[in-house]
Scaffold this motif. Structure first.
Motif, PDB file in Angstrom:
ATOM      1  N   GLU A 200     -10.532  -4.326  -3.718  1.00 37.29           N
ATOM      2  CA  GLU A 200     -10.199  -5.541  -4.390  1.00 37.29           C
ATOM      3  C   GLU A 200      -9.186  -5.096  -5.535  1.00 37.29           C
ATOM      4  O   GLU A 200      -8.068  -5.601  -5.970  1.00 37.29           O
ATOM      5  CB  GLU A 200     -11.465  -6.057  -5.035  1.00 37.29           C
ATOM      6  CG  GLU A 200     -12.430  -6.662  -4.035  1.00 37.29           C
ATOM      7  CD  GLU A 200     -11.537  -7.860  -3.457  1.00 37.29           C
ATOM      8  OE1 GLU A 200     -10.843  -8.490  -3.948  1.00 37.29           O
ATOM      9  OE2 GLU A 200     -12.006  -7.998  -2.286  1.00 37.29           O
ATOM     10  N   LYS A 201      -9.503  -3.723  -6.272  1.00 37.77           N
ATOM     11  CA  LYS A 201      -8.470  -3.296  -6.994  1.00 37.77           C
ATOM     12  C   LYS A 201      -7.093  -3.008  -6.492  1.00 37.77           C
ATOM     13  O   LYS A 201      -5.991  -3.107  -7.077  1.00 37.77           O
ATOM     14  CB  LYS A 201      -8.960  -1.839  -7.607  1.00 37.77           C
ATOM     15  CG  LYS A 201      -8.299  -1.167  -8.799  1.00 37.77           C
ATOM     16  CD  LYS A 201      -8.703  -0.134  -9.378  1.00 37.77           C
ATOM     17  CE  LYS A 201      -8.156   0.507 -10.526  1.00 37.77           C
ATOM     18  NZ  LYS A 201      -8.507   1.709 -10.993  1.00 37.77           N
ATOM     19  N   ALA A 206      -1.666  -4.526  -5.763  1.00 37.03           N
ATOM     20  CA  ALA A 206      -0.489  -4.856  -5.018  1.00 37.03           C
ATOM     21  C   ALA A 206      -0.029  -6.243  -5.304  1.00 37.03           C
ATOM     22  O   ALA A 206       1.186  -6.368  -5.509  1.00 37.03           O
ATOM     23  CB  ALA A 206      -0.995  -5.014  -3.477  1.00 37.03           C
ATOM     24  N   GLU A 207      -0.915  -7.257  -5.829  1.00 32.41           N
ATOM     25  CA  GLU A 207      -0.547  -8.368  -6.054  1.00 32.41           C
ATOM     26  C   GLU A 207       0.753  -8.300  -7.403  1.00 32.41           C
ATOM     27  O   GLU A 207       1.574  -9.065  -7.520  1.00 32.41           O
ATOM     28  CB  GLU A 207      -1.461  -9.221  -6.244  1.00 32.41           C
ATOM     29  CG  GLU A 207      -1.164 -10.824  -6.783  1.00 32.41           C
ATOM     30  CD  GLU A 207      -0.406 -11.686  -5.648  1.00 32.41           C
ATOM     31  OE1 GLU A 207       0.280 -12.535  -5.897  1.00 32.41           O
ATOM     32  OE2 GLU A 207      -0.234 -11.209  -4.445  1.00 32.41           O
ATOM     33  N   SER A 208       0.165  -7.540  -8.206  1.00 37.05           N
ATOM     34  CA  SER A 208       0.727  -7.487  -9.523  1.00 37.05           C
ATOM     35  C   SER A 208       2.206  -6.740  -9.334  1.00 37.05           C
ATOM     36  O   SER A 208       2.933  -7.234 -10.042  1.00 37.05           O
ATOM     37  CB  SER A 208      -0.137  -6.250 -10.413  1.00 37.05           C
ATOM     38  OG  SER A 208       0.449  -6.100 -11.619  1.00 37.05           O
ATOM     39  N   LYS A 209       2.126  -5.434  -8.592  1.00 36.11           N
ATOM     40  CA  LYS A 209       3.357  -5.226  -8.332  1.00 36.11           C
ATOM     41  C   LYS A 209       4.387  -6.240  -7.530  1.00 36.11           C
ATOM     42  O   LYS A 209       5.589  -5.986  -7.762  1.00 36.11           O
ATOM     43  CB  LYS A 209       3.206  -3.862  -7.239  1.00 36.11           C
ATOM     44  CG  LYS A 209       2.375  -2.649  -8.013  1.00 36.11           C
ATOM     45  CD  LYS A 209       3.142  -2.231  -9.144  1.00 36.11           C
ATOM     46  CE  LYS A 209       2.385  -1.022  -9.506  1.00 36.11           C
ATOM     47  NZ  LYS A 209       3.047  -0.192 -10.732  1.00 36.11           N
ATOM     48  N   ARG A 210       3.943  -6.936  -6.420  1.00 38.60           N
ATOM     49  CA  ARG A 210       4.591  -7.851  -6.011  1.00 38.60           C
ATOM     50  C   ARG A 210       5.306  -8.811  -7.116  1.00 38.60           C
ATOM     51  O   ARG A 210       6.402  -9.160  -7.082  1.00 38.60           O
ATOM     52  CB  ARG A 210       3.896  -8.705  -4.932  1.00 38.60           C
ATOM     53  CG  ARG A 210       4.488  -9.676  -3.980  1.00 38.60           C
ATOM     54  CD  ARG A 210       3.902 -10.452  -3.283  1.00 38.60           C
ATOM     55  NE  ARG A 210       2.988 -11.492  -3.887  1.00 38.60           N
ATOM     56  CZ  ARG A 210       3.459 -12.378  -4.357  1.00 38.60           C
ATOM     57  NH1 ARG A 210       4.595 -12.869  -4.211  1.00 38.60           N
ATOM     58  NH2 ARG A 210       2.518 -13.265  -5.093  1.00 38.60           N
ATOM     59  N   LEU A 211       4.215  -9.343  -8.071  1.00 41.10           N
ATOM     60  CA  LEU A 211       4.978 -10.259  -8.908  1.00 41.10           C
ATOM     61  C   LEU A 211       5.864  -9.520  -9.980  1.00 41.10           C
ATOM     62  O   LEU A 211       6.728 -10.142 -10.343  1.00 41.10           O
ATOM     63  CB  LEU A 211       3.606 -10.632  -9.628  1.00 41.10           C
ATOM     64  CG  LEU A 211       2.679 -11.728  -8.983  1.00 41.10           C
ATOM     65  CD1 LEU A 211       1.480 -11.943  -9.717  1.00 41.10           C
ATOM     66  CD2 LEU A 211       3.266 -12.939  -8.389  1.00 41.10           C
TER      67      LEU A 211
END
Length: 308
Positions: A200-201, A206-211
């Motif tokens: 989950e981390k 990954a979502e943070s990097k994508r955004l």
């Protein structure tokens, strides 16, 4: 004188008369013998016997009784274990004669049969099976006792294996095994939880990097759009694209220096930062654009000659 002799006779007669009657309690049977020979069985209520001739031998209880037998034996996997077998039995009302005259020590007889059956059944089982199949052991004991004791006037109501007690060292080993299994399961759950947290981390990162990447892309897109508009404005006043680009870069350089100067507690160092840095940067950029154009024109001419 005759009256004095009559009083003891009357008193003795009353005693004999009273001794002729006796009471039998509920759920009890009384065996009466006459001159040492079996005479009769009397049930509950007020009963009568011949004084000085008949004698009450015993009173037999007809209530359900329980005998606890502890048997020590060995299992199939060579583990010594103690079993407590509780036998519930009762004297059959119609067979009081057999229960008293045929069997002198019923407890010893029942105990012997329990030992025989338990020591025949348990050695066929492993220790774990003894706990699981204790009802089968009880049924086997009852079946054997029922058949044997019925002849002696006893009915076996129920047999129960009420306790199974292995050797102390075996119990300690079993507790250690159980504790180890529980620790293993706990470690598995902890590992699964840790793995889920890591996954989950990673997903969150990954979502943070994508955004973050999307934000940087949007930022650069807007910067490029602004530069494009600035170049178009400069082109309208007679400044070509290369000079306009160089001018914009130099302008941003000085804007950066101004922003740094406004901050009193900054640790940022901008290199190069000499007085002639701006002019050198502009000259270098113009030279680079000129060289790039020359190389581009040369490559176009080469391609045209190849096509011809």
């Amino acid at each position: 004188m005759g009256n004095f002799l009559l009083i003891p006779v009357i008193f003795f007669g009353l005693i004999i008369l009273l001794s002729s009657f006796f009471i039998v309690k509920q759920q009890t049977a009384v065996i009466v013998e006459r001159f040492g020979r079996f005479q009769s069985i009397r049930q509950s209520g007020l009963q009568m016997k011949i004084p000085l001739v008949d004698r009450i031998v015993t009173r037999v209880g007809l209530k359900i009784q329980q005998l606890d037998v502890i048997v020590e034996t060995k299992t199939l996997d060579d583990v010594f274990v103690k079993l407590k077998v509780s036998v519930q039995y009762v004297v059959i009302k119609t067979k009081v004669y057999e229960a008293f005259y045929k069997l002198e020590y019923p407890h010893d007889q029942i105990t012997s049969y329990v030992f025989d059956v338990v020591r025949a059944e348990v050695p066929k089982m492993k220790l774990d099976d003894v706990f699981v199949k204790k009802d089968d052991i009880a049924i086997a004991v009852k079946s054997e006792l029922q058949e044997a004791m019925l002849e002696y006037g006893y009915d076996i109501i129920k047999t129960l294996v009420t306790d199974i007690d292995p050797d102390a060292q075996v119990k300690e080993a079993m507790n250690r095994i159980n504790a180890s299994e529980r620790e293993k399961i706990a470690a598995q759950f902890e590992g699964d939880a840790a793995r889920i947290l890591i996954v989950e981390k990673a997903k969150a990162e990954a979502e943070s990097k994508r955004l973050q990447g999307q934000g940087i892309a949007d930022q650069r897109r807007e910067i490029a759009r602004g530069l494009e508009e600035s170049v178009e404005v400069l082109n309208k006043v007679g400044i070509n694209s290369q000079e306009a680009s160089a001018l914009i870069v130099v302008t941003q350089h000085y804007d950066t220096l101004q922003s740094i100067g406004e901050e009193t507690n900054t640790n940022l160092i901008l290199l190069p930062n000499s007085p002639q840095a701006g002019s050198d940067m502009l000259n270098n950029m113009v030279a680079s654009f000129t060289a790039s154009n020359m190389i581009g024109e040369s490559m176009k001419k080469t391609n045209v000659k190849k096509e011809e």
